[in-house]
Write an enzyme that holds these catalytic residues in place. Sequence first.
Site, PDB file in Angstrom:
ATOM      1  N   ASP A 156       0.832  -1.207   0.000  1.00 18.79           N
ATOM      2  CA  ASP A 156       0.000   0.000   0.000  1.00 18.79           C
ATOM      3  C   ASP A 156       0.868   1.260   0.000  1.00 18.79           C
ATOM      4  OD1 ASP A 156      -1.762  -2.035   0.404  1.00 18.79           O
ATOM      5  OD2 ASP A 156      -2.246  -1.502   2.468  1.00 18.79           O
ATOM      6  N   TYR A 205      -6.753 -11.086   8.573  1.00 21.13           N
ATOM      7  CA  TYR A 205      -5.526 -10.743   7.844  1.00 21.13           C
ATOM      8  C   TYR A 205      -4.302 -11.295   8.581  1.00 21.13           C
ATOM      9  CZ  TYR A 205      -2.008  -8.060   5.353  1.00 21.13           C
ATOM     10  OH  TYR A 205      -0.923  -7.715   4.597  1.00 21.13           O
TER      11      TYR A 205
HETATM   12  C1  GLA Z   1      -3.637  -5.107   2.541  1.00 20.53           C
HETATM   13  C2  GLA Z   1      -2.228  -4.943   3.110  1.00 20.53           C
HETATM   14  C3  GLA Z   1      -1.171  -5.130   2.029  1.00 20.53           C
HETATM   15  C4  GLA Z   1      -1.385  -6.433   1.256  1.00 20.53           C
HETATM   16  C5  GLA Z   1      -2.844  -6.576   0.839  1.00 20.53           C
HETATM   17  C6  GLA Z   1      -3.162  -7.927   0.258  1.00 20.53           C
HETATM   18  O1  GLA Z   1      -3.892  -4.082   1.641  1.00 20.53           O
HETATM   19  O2  GLA Z   1      -2.099  -3.672   3.711  1.00 20.53           O
HETATM   20  O3  GLA Z   1       0.106  -5.080   2.602  1.00 20.53           O
HETATM   21  O4  GLA Z   1      -0.971  -7.525   2.015  1.00 20.53           O
HETATM   22  O5  GLA Z   1      -3.751  -6.364   1.914  1.00 20.53           O
HETATM   23  O6  GLA Z   1      -2.430  -8.156  -0.889  1.00 20.53           O
END
Ligand code: GLA
Length: 360
Positions: A156, A205
């Site tokens: 991100d 996550y």
């Molecule tokens: C979120 C996390 C990223 C990445 C995505 C999945 O956006 O912040 O670092 O892991 O999920 O690809």
Amino acid sequence: MRDMTAAARAPGRVELLGNHTDYNEGVVLGAAIDRRATVTGASRADETIAIRSADFGAVKVQLSQLRPLTENRWANYALGVVHELRELGVPVAGFDAQVSSDVPIGSGLSSSAAFELASALFILKLFPHQLAPMEIAKACQRAENHFAGVQSGLLDQITSLFGRKDCAVFFDARTEEVRIVPFPAGLALVIAESGKKRELASGEYNLRREQTRAAAAALGVHALRDLNSAMLASRSDIPALLRSRAAHIVGENDRVWHAVELLNRGDGEGFGQLMNQSHESSRQNFENSTPELDLLVSIARQLPGVLGARLTGGGFGGATVTLCQRAGAVEIANKLSRKYEAQTGIAPRVFVCEIADGAA
Ligand code: GLA
């Protein structure tokens, strides 16, 4: 001392391909979008940090008492950045800041990274200190890890910082290579928010992060980046769940490498197919989709002019991204919205997004 003033902004991002690969030392493709967070303000003569958000209210914190807040948690992204920059030797003193953002929140479009990067660039303007862009991105990631409690990777922040208008950003999380890749002319991206909040998202996550780490350990590799599909096929001895999680990461890495070749040739159709495969893998192998995201994807794929669709970002709610012909993009967005509402009763936010420049 005369008050210094500063302003900075940073965009949200859309993940195009390479789902949950970043923290597995893999490769990923994203793009900065034309929605951004803005931070403006001035230095103060004391040691107070005062942050005001048009949407969420105001907080005041003493620099000596910097820690994650349990109320007004929205401010933790900026406070975390202050903490991390100080750790790197940036001479941060008191400041007043106003923040605003039009990046949708909780939709997998990285409103948090946009806020972190805008805060970091604002602070570095007020309290100048030489830091390489990669160090800034990593400081923002650590802020998210430590102050917001999400063990996210670097995708991100990298995309928000290095984004380029009308281009995709390739990132190799092991070598830290960032490459700008052309996005096919004549195509567009439609973002559709499922309208389902990602309440348990950070827990899920972090759990996926644990599972992929466990899969790498069971397979005897340093990270899932080191695995290929032939190696995985020969290992039926590891638990089925870990195999599925590993298959997602291996497939996503392969798709990203393939996509870079396709994009360099301007092959949008091939790219769209990879997006479709990515979503299927999320649904079956990684189990980070939801019925609503699946529905958005399946409606989109039936619309004329659509080349591919998938969930974007962490998953467990949030949004999908649809690749389509630019000429019909607005109509596709409208139809997607109407059909989804007819089936779910949820009026989704659907918009055609432009690929924008990174933070400034
Ligand atoms: C979120 C996390 C990223 C990445 C995505 C999945 O956006 O912040 O670092 O892991 O999920 O690809």
